[in-house]
Scaffold this active site. Structure first.
Site, PDB file in Angstrom:
ATOM      1  N   LYS A 128       1.231  -1.175  -0.122  1.00  0.00           N
ATOM      2  CA  LYS A 128      -0.560  -0.211   0.143  1.00  0.00           C
ATOM      3  C   LYS A 128       1.103   1.387  -0.140  1.00  0.00           C
ATOM      4  CE  LYS A 128      -3.733  -1.737  -0.218  1.00  0.00           C
ATOM      5  NZ  LYS A 128      -3.891  -3.498  -0.810  1.00  0.00           N
TER       6      LYS A 128
HETATM    7  C1  LIG Z   1      -9.998  -2.403  -1.656  1.00  0.00           C
HETATM    8  C2  LIG Z   1      -9.270  -3.635  -0.414  1.00  0.00           C
HETATM    9  N1  LIG Z   1     -10.121  -3.779   0.529  1.00  0.00           N
HETATM   10  C3  LIG Z   1      -9.010  -4.577   1.762  1.00  0.00           C
HETATM   11  C4  LIG Z   1      -8.000  -4.550   1.463  1.00  0.00           C
HETATM   12  C5  LIG Z   1      -7.697  -5.257   3.098  1.00  0.00           C
HETATM   13  O1  LIG Z   1      -6.412  -5.349   3.585  1.00  0.00           O
HETATM   14  P1  LIG Z   1      -5.532  -5.295   4.577  1.00  0.00           P
HETATM   15  O2  LIG Z   1      -4.985  -6.963   3.881  1.00  0.00           O
HETATM   16  O3  LIG Z   1      -4.362  -4.599   4.928  1.00  0.00           O
HETATM   17  O4  LIG Z   1      -6.466  -6.776   6.156  1.00  0.00           O
HETATM   18  C6  LIG Z   1      -7.442  -5.012   0.691  1.00  0.00           C
HETATM   19  C7  LIG Z   1      -5.766  -4.859   0.325  1.00  0.00           C
HETATM   20  O5  LIG Z   1      -5.224  -5.377  -0.282  1.00  0.00           O
HETATM   21  C8  LIG Z   1      -7.864  -4.001  -0.570  1.00  0.00           C
HETATM   22  O6  LIG Z   1      -6.811  -3.878  -1.538  1.00  0.00           O
END
Ligand SMILES: Cc1ncc(COP(=O)(O)O)c(C=O)c1O
Length: 382
Positions: free
Chosen positions: A184
């Site tokens: 990210k």
């Molecule tokens: C659009 C979206 N939502 C939610 C998530 C979930 O994030 P996390 O990996 O921090 O749980 C991601 C992770 O890649 C994502 O791209």
């Protein structure tokens, strides 16, 4: 595999090492003063009253759904073209995800018209995802929510630092959820943040984050409390001080790094139009200021995506797909077999989508290298 050009890269230096070292020297590792500072700084950056740090964005989305009161019998409208965590968070609460189609080639975001077509008497919330950091049509979506008394939750995992009409994405609905996963725009390895202006909701989110308890180990360590009550069925979704320390340093680098992403994106867009005129470029002219998390392209109709990605790989260029639509996954097909959706745009565009490398330190020469490699690949395949 050693990529000549990876899909993404992190910006870590001695500042991050020093910040982690300081936490280790302090001998307090679980959520405490560093997390409090990280939350305060994130709240100030996004311009909200409350920021609540958690283990990851999946946990943030889950807590947002729980704290919004979603549960069995409720329907939540969201896109299928997102990471599976977005829909999983809805399912964790017992509510039903209802997938709405995306806008089209110009924007891969959820379509307000499609949202309206999905409304039923059971609809309780709209869960938007700002794909790649590009703003959903929030004025239209907020108007629909307003008209029908719906909650708006923002999955802003891609949109740290994105803006629309001078407001940060993630702060336009009731609650916004950010991810600090390692690909990210800012990272803590794993990590996430909730933001909201609603005092009551913020209290609830804080309690739910830590087992439903009324005080934290940190409060007791500081002598602020000696016992606690449990007032909700909560979770352990706490972040730790090492990650918060990383987050504080990463947040300081975000503005510069997001600008570098925007510069690379502008160059990509220019070169793609010049060298690969048959390639579709979503979000080419899009309202707001994007955090430019991803660089998605749409291959010309009829070109094999697999062959294209293999040829790019043979040149050392890593590519990816964002996303295989959720409603197509086996687990979701089994769960939702009784429901039929109109997801034509999602299906046709997801099948053509390829994500090409984008990160702040990507040299401009490598942007040219990627576009030239794509041009040669498409010439070979057509
Ligand atoms: C659009 C979206 N939502 C939610 C998530 C979930 O994030 P996390 O990996 O921090 O749980 C991601 C992770 O890649 C994502 O791209």
């Amino acid at each position: 595999m050693e990529w000549r050009i990876p899909l993404s890269d992190i910006d870590f230096g001695p500042e991050e090492t020093e910040a982690v070292q300081q936490v280790m020297n302090s001998r307090w590792l679980t959520m405490g003063a560093v997390t409090q500072r990280f939350e305060d700084e994130f709240a100030a950056y996004t311009g909200v009253r409350h920021a609540i740090a958690v283990t990851n964005a999946t946990a943030a989305l889950h807590l947002a759904c729980v704290a919004s009161g979603l549960g069995p019998g409720d329907e939540v409208i969201l896109p299928s073209l997102t990471f599976v965590a977005t829909a999983n968070a809805v399912l964790y609460t017992g509510a039903t995800p209802v997938f709405a189609d995306i806008e089209g080639e110009v924007s891969l975001n959820i379509s307000p018209r499609a949202i309206e077509a999905c409304l039923t008497s059971r609809t309780r919330a709209i869960l938007v995802v700002h794909y790649g950091g590009y703003a959903c049509d929030m004025p239209a979506i907020l108007a629909i929510a307003d008209k029908h008394g719906l909650i708006v939750i923002e999955d802003a995992a891609h949109a740290i630092g994105s803006q629309l009409n001078d407001r940060m994405l993630g702060t336009l609905g009731l609650v916004g959820c950010f991810s600090f996963f390692s690909n990210k725009n800012m990272t803590t390895g794993e990590g996430g943040m909730l933001v909201t202006d609603d005092d009551q909701l913020a209290n609830k989110l804080r309690v739910l984050r830590s087992h439903g308890m009324t005080s934290l180990t940190w409060d007791r360590h500081k002598g602020h409390a000696w016992s606690y009550d449990v007032v909700e069925l909560g979770y352990n979704y706490r972040i730790d001080e090492i990650r918060s320390a990383l987050g504080r340093v990463q947040l300081q680098k975000l503005t510069v790094n997001n600008q570098l992403r925007r510069d690379r994106t502008a160059l990509y867009h220019k070169l793609l139009q010049e060298f690969c005129p048959l390639v579709g470029i979503p979000f080419l002219e899009h309202p707001g200021v994007s955090a430019c998390h991803l660089l998605p392209i749409l291959l010309p109709v009829g070109v094999s995506r697999e062959a294209c990605m293999e040829l790019m790989k043979s040149k050392g260029i890593q590519t990816s797909i964002h996303y295989p639509p959720i409603h197509r996954f086996s687990a979701y097909r089994a769960l939702m077999s009784q429901v039929s959706y109109n997801l034509n745009c999602t299906e046709t565009l997801a099948a053509r989508e390829v994500t090409i490398p984008l990160f702040p330190s990507l040299p401009e020469a490598d942007v040219t290298f990627v576009v030239e490699a794509l041009r040669d690949t498409l010439t070979y395949l057509s």
